[in-house]
Motif scaffolding. Structure first.
Motif, PDB file in Angstrom:
ATOM      1  N   TYR A 250      37.751 -72.894 -50.330  1.00 62.09           N
ATOM      2  CA  TYR A 250      37.999 -72.086 -51.521  1.00 62.09           C
ATOM      3  C   TYR A 250      39.485 -71.772 -51.671  1.00 62.09           C
ATOM      4  CZ  TYR A 250      32.991 -71.210 -52.041  1.00 62.09           C
ATOM      5  OH  TYR A 250      31.649 -71.348 -52.239  1.00 62.09           O
ATOM      6  N   TYR A 251      40.131 -71.398 -50.578  1.00 66.39           N
ATOM      7  CA  TYR A 251      41.525 -70.966 -50.644  1.00 66.39           C
ATOM      8  C   TYR A 251      42.473 -72.157 -50.821  1.00 66.39           C
ATOM      9  CZ  TYR A 251      39.343 -66.755 -48.867  1.00 66.39           C
ATOM     10  OH  TYR A 251      38.531 -65.668 -48.707  1.00 66.39           O
ATOM     11  N   PHE A 252      42.128 -73.316 -50.250  1.00 72.41           N
ATOM     12  CA  PHE A 252      42.938 -74.505 -50.499  1.00 72.41           C
ATOM     13  C   PHE A 252      42.869 -74.902 -51.977  1.00 72.41           C
ATOM     14  CE2 PHE A 252      42.589 -75.227 -45.850  1.00 72.41           C
ATOM     15  CZ  PHE A 252      43.925 -75.418 -45.578  1.00 72.41           C
ATOM     16  N   ARG A 253      41.679 -74.841 -52.554  1.00 73.38           N
ATOM     17  CA  ARG A 253      41.533 -75.159 -53.984  1.00 73.38           C
ATOM     18  C   ARG A 253      42.278 -74.129 -54.842  1.00 73.38           C
ATOM     19  NH1 ARG A 253      35.307 -75.138 -54.675  1.00 73.38           N
ATOM     20  NH2 ARG A 253      35.939 -75.098 -56.888  1.00 73.38           N
ATOM     21  N   LEU A 254      42.201 -72.872 -54.480  1.00 70.62           N
ATOM     22  CA  LEU A 254      42.892 -71.835 -55.250  1.00 70.62           C
ATOM     23  C   LEU A 254      44.397 -72.067 -55.243  1.00 70.62           C
ATOM     24  CD1 LEU A 254      42.917 -69.055 -56.704  1.00 70.62           C
ATOM     25  CD2 LEU A 254      43.049 -67.983 -54.447  1.00 70.62           C
ATOM     26  N   THR A 255      44.956 -72.413 -54.104  1.00 68.32           N
ATOM     27  CA  THR A 255      46.395 -72.646 -54.027  1.00 68.32           C
ATOM     28  C   THR A 255      46.800 -73.875 -54.839  1.00 68.32           C
ATOM     29  OG1 THR A 255      46.347 -71.685 -51.800  1.00 68.32           O
ATOM     30  CG2 THR A 255      48.325 -72.886 -52.433  1.00 68.32           C
ATOM     31  N   ASP A 256      45.976 -74.918 -54.787  1.00 65.39           N
ATOM     32  CA  ASP A 256      46.290 -76.125 -55.581  1.00 65.39           C
ATOM     33  C   ASP A 256      46.270 -75.812 -57.074  1.00 65.39           C
ATOM     34  OD1 ASP A 256      46.602 -77.647 -53.318  1.00 65.39           O
ATOM     35  OD2 ASP A 256      44.507 -78.336 -53.299  1.00 65.39           O
ATOM     36  N   TYR A 257      45.289 -75.040 -57.530  1.00 63.92           N
ATOM     37  CA  TYR A 257      45.217 -74.698 -58.955  1.00 63.92           C
ATOM     38  C   TYR A 257      46.427 -73.865 -59.377  1.00 63.92           C
ATOM     39  CZ  TYR A 257      40.331 -76.217 -58.643  1.00 63.92           C
ATOM     40  OH  TYR A 257      39.182 -76.951 -58.447  1.00 63.92           O
ATOM     41  N   CYS A 258      46.836 -72.921 -58.547  1.00 66.37           N
ATOM     42  CA  CYS A 258      47.979 -72.067 -58.892  1.00 66.37           C
ATOM     43  C   CYS A 258      49.276 -72.853 -58.895  1.00 66.37           C
ATOM     44  CB  CYS A 258      48.072 -70.899 -57.922  1.00 66.37           C
ATOM     45  SG  CYS A 258      46.721 -69.705 -58.075  1.00 66.37           S
ATOM     46  N   LEU A 259      49.422 -73.824 -57.992  1.00 64.50           N
ATOM     47  CA  LEU A 259      50.627 -74.644 -57.983  1.00 64.50           C
ATOM     48  C   LEU A 259      50.678 -75.549 -59.209  1.00 64.50           C
ATOM     49  CD1 LEU A 259      50.887 -75.601 -54.190  1.00 64.50           C
ATOM     50  CD2 LEU A 259      52.300 -73.984 -55.455  1.00 64.50           C
ATOM     51  N   ARG A 260      49.502 -75.971 -59.738  1.00 63.82           N
ATOM     52  CA  ARG A 260      49.468 -76.801 -60.955  1.00 63.82           C
ATOM     53  C   ARG A 260      49.439 -75.953 -62.218  1.00 63.82           C
ATOM     54  NH1 ARG A 260      45.022 -79.751 -58.390  1.00 63.82           N
ATOM     55  NH2 ARG A 260      43.692 -78.948 -60.087  1.00 63.82           N
ATOM     56  N   GLN A 261      49.410 -74.610 -62.071  1.00 64.12           N
ATOM     57  CA  GLN A 261      49.349 -73.674 -63.192  1.00 64.12           C
ATOM     58  C   GLN A 261      48.104 -73.933 -64.040  1.00 64.12           C
ATOM     59  OE1 GLN A 261      53.012 -73.585 -65.407  1.00 64.12           O
ATOM     60  NE2 GLN A 261      54.285 -73.273 -63.580  1.00 64.12           N
ATOM     61  N   ASP A 262      46.989 -74.187 -63.352  1.00 63.98           N
ATOM     62  CA  ASP A 262      45.709 -74.428 -64.019  1.00 63.98           C
ATOM     63  C   ASP A 262      44.913 -73.129 -63.989  1.00 63.98           C
ATOM     64  OD1 ASP A 262      43.404 -75.368 -65.116  1.00 63.98           O
ATOM     65  OD2 ASP A 262      43.230 -77.126 -63.798  1.00 63.98           O
ATOM     66  N   LEU A 263      45.086 -72.308 -65.028  1.00 61.48           N
ATOM     67  CA  LEU A 263      44.431 -71.011 -65.072  1.00 61.48           C
ATOM     68  C   LEU A 263      42.922 -71.140 -65.251  1.00 61.48           C
ATOM     69  CD1 LEU A 263      44.585 -67.926 -65.140  1.00 61.48           C
ATOM     70  CD2 LEU A 263      45.070 -68.065 -67.589  1.00 61.48           C
ATOM     71  N   SER A 264      42.470 -72.126 -65.997  1.00 61.66           N
ATOM     72  CA  SER A 264      41.034 -72.267 -66.253  1.00 61.66           C
ATOM     73  C   SER A 264      40.268 -72.530 -64.961  1.00 61.66           C
ATOM     74  CB  SER A 264      40.794 -73.406 -67.256  1.00 61.66           C
ATOM     75  OG  SER A 264      41.462 -73.139 -68.482  1.00 61.66           O
ATOM     76  N   GLN A 265      40.749 -73.479 -64.155  1.00 66.47           N
ATOM     77  CA  GLN A 265      40.082 -73.782 -62.894  1.00 66.47           C
ATOM     78  C   GLN A 265      40.163 -72.599 -61.922  1.00 66.47           C
ATOM     79  OE1 GLN A 265      38.206 -76.359 -62.194  1.00 66.47           O
ATOM     80  NE2 GLN A 265      38.572 -77.253 -64.229  1.00 66.47           N
ATOM     81  N   THR A 266      41.234 -71.822 -62.016  1.00 67.10           N
ATOM     82  CA  THR A 266      41.367 -70.660 -61.143  1.00 67.10           C
ATOM     83  C   THR A 266      40.287 -69.630 -61.459  1.00 67.10           C
ATOM     84  OG1 THR A 266      43.751 -71.025 -61.012  1.00 67.10           O
ATOM     85  CG2 THR A 266      42.931 -68.860 -60.365  1.00 67.10           C
ATOM     86  N   LEU A 267      40.079 -69.348 -62.757  1.00 66.69           N
ATOM     87  CA  LEU A 267      39.055 -68.377 -63.131  1.00 66.69           C
ATOM     88  C   LEU A 267      37.650 -68.906 -62.843  1.00 66.69           C
ATOM     89  CD1 LEU A 267      40.531 -67.048 -66.502  1.00 66.69           C
ATOM     90  CD2 LEU A 267      40.702 -66.054 -64.216  1.00 66.69           C
ATOM     91  N   LEU A 268      37.437 -70.228 -63.000  1.00 67.71           N
ATOM     92  CA  LEU A 268      36.138 -70.805 -62.661  1.00 67.71           C
ATOM     93  C   LEU A 268      35.864 -70.738 -61.167  1.00 67.71           C
ATOM     94  CD1 LEU A 268      36.062 -73.948 -65.020  1.00 67.71           C
ATOM     95  CD2 LEU A 268      34.775 -71.818 -65.254  1.00 67.71           C
ATOM     96  N   LEU A 269      36.909 -70.884 -60.366  1.00 70.72           N
ATOM     97  CA  LEU A 269      36.744 -70.734 -58.915  1.00 70.72           C
ATOM     98  C   LEU A 269      36.327 -69.313 -58.563  1.00 70.72           C
ATOM     99  CD1 LEU A 269      37.080 -71.814 -56.017  1.00 70.72           C
ATOM    100  CD2 LEU A 269      39.478 -71.137 -56.143  1.00 70.72           C
ATOM    101  N   LEU A 270      36.932 -68.321 -59.223  1.00 74.20           N
ATOM    102  CA  LEU A 270      36.540 -66.944 -58.972  1.00 74.20           C
ATOM    103  C   LEU A 270      35.085 -66.717 -59.364  1.00 74.20           C
ATOM    104  CD1 LEU A 270      37.337 -64.043 -58.167  1.00 74.20           C
ATOM    105  CD2 LEU A 270      38.030 -63.672 -60.538  1.00 74.20           C
ATOM    106  N   ASP A 271      34.649 -67.278 -60.483  1.00 76.43           N
ATOM    107  CA  ASP A 271      33.250 -67.142 -60.894  1.00 76.43           C
ATOM    108  C   ASP A 271      32.316 -67.797 -59.881  1.00 76.43           C
ATOM    109  OD1 ASP A 271      31.273 -66.448 -63.131  1.00 76.43           O
ATOM    110  OD2 ASP A 271      30.910 -68.598 -62.825  1.00 76.43           O
ATOM    111  N   GLU A 272      32.717 -68.917 -59.308  1.00 75.02           N
ATOM    112  CA  GLU A 272      31.896 -69.569 -58.279  1.00 75.02           C
ATOM    113  C   GLU A 272      31.761 -68.686 -57.045  1.00 75.02           C
ATOM    114  OE1 GLU A 272      32.007 -73.634 -55.516  1.00 75.02           O
ATOM    115  OE2 GLU A 272      33.413 -73.371 -57.186  1.00 75.02           O
ATOM    116  N   VAL A 273      32.847 -68.008 -56.674  1.00 76.38           N
ATOM    117  CA  VAL A 273      32.791 -67.100 -55.529  1.00 76.38           C
ATOM    118  C   VAL A 273      31.823 -65.952 -55.803  1.00 76.38           C
ATOM    119  CG1 VAL A 273      34.152 -65.447 -54.196  1.00 76.38           C
ATOM    120  CG2 VAL A 273      35.087 -67.697 -54.692  1.00 76.38           C
TER     121      VAL A 273
END
Length: 695
Positions: A250-273
């Motif tokens: 989860y945290y590796f994916r979160l860091t990758d999304y933030c480095l790519r500035q992909d806000l949509s995938q970041t919020l979807l990851l939070l919803d999955e959690v």
């Protein structure tokens, strides 16, 4: 069916060599056994599940072993070791202070210490959770703990050292047990896996060790639970699923999304959690720990601070190379602030989402800030390096249309098309005054300008008007010193030359009563017009306390009445008193007092008689009646003298202490003693039958 024994008991260390992660304690104890420097009391303190009670048992077993090895280890073959292994040793006594914390339990322990061991050299008393003892139990244990017999050794174990009183701590050798390191726990779990024929992944054992938080007993309990769940194949995925732990993925994916500035995938990851049932606060804490792991991987010297497996450590290092240092530091700051404010937030999910939004665009914000700082620094450097171009000097225009002779127009139009209001430059502080303006001549104090100065003058400077011109046309400002010197004072001063005090007449502060003092030498500053006059002090009106006045008047009246009574009592005694008339007047006054206070009537309602000296002796029962009678005595004796006609009559009070004839409450022991005196056979029966008097 064979009885199952948990790993924490089955693989409990039996020698000092098998203790995990506490070498500083085991080495000291072994050296003490070899040299014979054993203290009478030891205190083992530290977190739970790190080996305190285990080391205490090993020490008790080793000091009674008859065949010690060269490394000061028990042999496990002698009678003492075999009895200890079978839990049948009479020389080792364990006491749980959590359930035996009273004074009676400690007194029973002290009584046992008096008996020497039947076999072996030492009797060892292990008291677990010693901080649960009461203060009275600690105090009862002090003397024995300080000076026990030579064969007695006490080993105290606790997880909360601060709860033990200092007098106990000063009598013990204190050993602090550390939290067991992650690598030591992983190694011990790997050894047990081999003994139990369980194939375990390295990442799974690391995750169990991290969940145990430095306690080996907790790690073994989790290990048994995981083996029961997954069988003899212990995988990382099974541990994550059973312990309900947020995976590193989860945290590796979160860091990758933030480095790519992909806000949509970041919020979807939070919803999955959230959909998987994980706590948002734990997600924030885990994300902060993940960024901290990436930060320590930036430097090869700090990689050892990352407590993960080797394969996971390489993945951390790869992602750390992609994340800038500014992103990691600022992201840690955001996560830390979110952690602090999480419990106070009303909508906690929105609070975490706002933090993720900032984290997603953090890299762009950092770049923008760096560009702004760089541009600002380049601009300042350019300003410092660029030269100043010389400009042509302005040609002074002739003073026309009522100019003041210095090139500035008095009618509001200045040279070079610039307006001069009130004769001041635009950057001056002069403001136009209402009404017609009168141009005042200014003194020409400027120095002649040379050609060299004109060549190096700044480009197109604004005309600067002398400060005097601006001040001259502003509203006048009063000055104390100038007005004192120039303007004459119009205030008439009266000087009193007559004396204020007449011979033989008192005065207050040099003035006659009722007269108003005249100022002899007034302050010139205070009389100047326009100056600040000191505010007149208000007259101090004394505060009147009505209660104090009443008490003062009452005290004066009582003193006056007492003086009159003493004066009348000192009068010569003449004639005899009519006792019948005295008693009649006394009863009438007592009935009058009955309407006022029943307690006063109780004091006066008794037969009285005066002696030859006209003294009435009044018998009172206690000091309370005496104080109450003294309160109304002057008024009462005045009325008594007026009604009887005897001015020398006085009253003398006496307090008589009466014996209380109330019945005494006898206890069972008192009644038995009374009966035993009358019937001695009862005492003999009590001794033979062992009876008690409490019934």
């Amino acid at each position: 069916m064979e009885n199952f024994v948990v790993s924490a008991r089955k693989y409990r260390p039996a020698t000092f060599r098998s203790v995990v992660g506490q070498q500083h304690v085991t080495t000291t104890l072994q050296n003490a056994i070899v040299t014979g420097h054993l203290a009478q009391a030891f205190l083992f303190c530290g977190p739970r599940g790190v080996g305190k009670t285990t080391c205490a048992r090993i020490l008790a077993k080793t000091i009674n072993c008859t065949n010690l090895t060269a490394e000061a280890e028990a042999c496990d073959t002698c009678d003492s070791c075999r009895a200890f292994n079978q839990s049948a040793s009479f020389n080792v006594h364990e006491l749980d202070a959590a359930s035996n914390n009273s004074v009676e339990d400690i007194r029973s322990l002290v009584e046992q210490v008096r008996y020497a061991p039947q076999q072996g050299r030492y009797k060892v008393y292990i008291i677990d959770e010693v901080h649960m003892l009461s203060n009275a139990a600690f105090n009862a244990f002090l003397k024995t703990l300080e000076e026990p017999p030579g064969y007695a050794i006490f080993i105290l174990a606790t997880t909360e050292r601060h709860k033990i009183i200092p007098t106990i701590l000063s009598r013990c050798q204190i050993f602090d047990f550390n939290r067991i390191k992650l690598d030591d726990i992983v190694g011990h779990l790997g050894y047990i896996s081999g003994q139990e024929q369980v194939t375990a992944e390295d990442d799974a054992l690391h995750l169990i060790a991290q969940k145990a938080d430095g306690g080996l007993r907790d790690a073994l309990s989790i290990f048994d639970q995981m083996v029961t769940f997954s069988g003899h194949q212990l995988s990382y995925r099974a541990v994550v699923q059973n312990l309900h732990i947020l995976d590193y993925e989860y945290y590796f994916r979160l860091t990758d999304y933030c480095l790519r500035q992909d806000l949509s995938q970041t919020l979807l990851l939070l919803d999955e959690v959230v959909q998987n049932g994980f706590d948002l606060h734990q997600f924030v804490i885990g994300a902060a720990e993940h960024l901290r792991g990436l930060l320590v991987c930036k430097d090869p010297q700090t990689v050892q601070l990352l407590e993960v497996s080797e394969g996971l450590r390489q993945r951390y290092a790869d992602q750390a190379r992609q994340a800038p240092l500014s992103f990691l530091v600022t992201g840690l700051n955001l996560l830390s602030q979110c952690d602090r404010d999480f419990k106070a937030a009303k909508n906690q999910r929105l609070h975490v989402e706002l933090m993720l939004m900032k984290l997603a665009y953090l890299r762009q914000a950092v770049q923008l800030t760096q560009e702004m700082v760089a541009s600002a620094s380049n601009g300042e450097a350019k300003k410092k390096t660029d030269g100043i171009a010389p400009a042509a000097a302005p040609t002074p225009a002739p003073a026309t249309n009522g100019s003041n002779g210095n090139g500035y127009a008095a009618n509001g139009q200045g040279t070079n098309g610039q307006s001069a209001t009130n004769g001041a430059a635009p950057n001056s502080y002069a403001t136009p005054a209402p009404g017609p303006r009168v141009a005042q001549p200014l003194a020409n104090t400027q120095q002649p300008i040379t050609a060299n100065q004109l060549a190096h003058a700044p480009a197109a400077p604004e005309p600067i008007v002398p400060v005097q011109s601006g001040v001259a046309e502003m509203h006048p400002t009063p000055s104390i010193e100038n007005e004192l010197e120039e303007q004459p004072s119009t205030h008439r001063q009266l000087v009193d030359t007559l004396p204020h005090v007449e011979a033989g007449r008192p005065s207050v502060a040099g003035h006659e009563p009722g007269s108003r003092p005249l100022v002899a030498n007034p302050d010139p500053v205070s009389t100047a017009p326009g100056s600040a006059r000191p505010a007149a002090k208000p007259l101090a009106i004394p505060k009147m306390n009505l209660q104090a006045l009443k008490s003062q008047a009452t005290q004066q009246r009582q003193e006056t009445q007492a003086a009159v009574l003493e004066e009348e009592a000192a009068a010569p005694v003449t004639g005899s008193i009519d006792q019948q008339r005295l008693q009649q007047v006394w009863r009438e006054l007592a009935e009058g007092r009955k309407q006022i206070s029943m307690s006063e009537f109780t004091i006066l309602n008794r037969p009285v008689q005066a002696d030859a000296q006209h003294v009435v002796r009044l018998q009172l029962e206690n000091t309370v009646q005496l104080d109450q009678f003294n309160a109304f005595k002057p008024e009462f004796i005045t009325a008594l003298r007026q009604r009887t006609g005897y001015r020398s009559l006085s009253i003398q009070t006496e307090v008589t202490h009466q014996e209380h004839n109330a019945m005494r409450l006898y206890t069972s022991s008192d009644r038995f003693e009374y009966l035993a005196q009358k019937f001695p056979v009862l005492l003999e029966m009590k001794q033979k039958l062992g009876l008690d008097t409490d019934f």
